[in-house]
Design a protein around this motif. Structure first.
Motif, PDB file in Angstrom:
ATOM      1  N   CYS A  58       0.875  -1.164   0.000  1.00 24.56           N
ATOM      2  CA  CYS A  58       0.000   0.000   0.000  1.00 24.56           C
ATOM      3  C   CYS A  58       0.907   1.207   0.000  1.00 24.56           C
ATOM      4  N   CYS A  60       0.373   4.128   1.310  1.00 24.20           N
ATOM      5  CA  CYS A  60       0.154   5.089   2.396  1.00 24.20           C
ATOM      6  C   CYS A  60       1.364   5.069   3.328  1.00 24.20           C
ATOM      7  N   CYS A  71      -2.410  -1.900   7.053  1.00 27.58           N
ATOM      8  CA  CYS A  71      -3.328  -0.775   7.184  1.00 27.58           C
ATOM      9  C   CYS A  71      -4.726  -1.199   6.742  1.00 27.58           C
ATOM     10  N   HIS A  73      -6.462   0.083   4.507  1.00 32.93           N
ATOM     11  CA  HIS A  73      -6.575   0.129   3.031  1.00 32.93           C
ATOM     12  C   HIS A  73      -6.296  -1.265   2.473  1.00 32.93           C
TER      13      HIS A  73
HETATM   14 ZN   LIG Z   1      -2.496   1.842   3.462  1.00 31.90          ZN
END
Ligand SMILES: [Zn+2]
Length: 91
Positions: A58, A60, A71, A73
């Motif tokens: 991811c 982020c 996370c 996400h």
């Molecule tokens: Zn993430």
């Protein structure tokens, strides 16, 4: 990027994903755009490594740290990915 070894790893992220009920956009099989808490989108990739390991990344902050956290996400994208992968296998 992290390697998914057990469902337990995902537990907290799944709880957050369920609470957040974020939007997951399908880009291609294995690539998803997941809406963050600030309305921005993060790209989550789910793929298989050389040895069949499940690799999830991811873009982020949490996903980029030295010791990446799972996370929400990634958990949200995985929920969709797992469903799609299952459909493919049974199709
Ligand atoms: Zn993430």
């Amino acid at each position: 990027m992290f390697i998914l070894e057990s469902a337990a790893q995902l537990e907290k992220a799944i709880i957050k994903a369920k609470k957040t009920r974020t939007q997951v956009k399908f880009i291609s099989f294995g690539t998803y755009a997941v809406k963050g808490t600030k309305g921005n989108f993060y790209t989550v990739e789910c793929k298989r490594g050389e040895h069949g390991e499940k690799i999830v990344s991811c873009d982020c902050k949490a996903g980029q740290s030295v010791k990446p956290l799972v996370c929400f996400h990634a958990a949200s994208a995985l929920a969709l990915h797992v469903g799609l992968a299952r459909q493919r296998q049974t199709a």
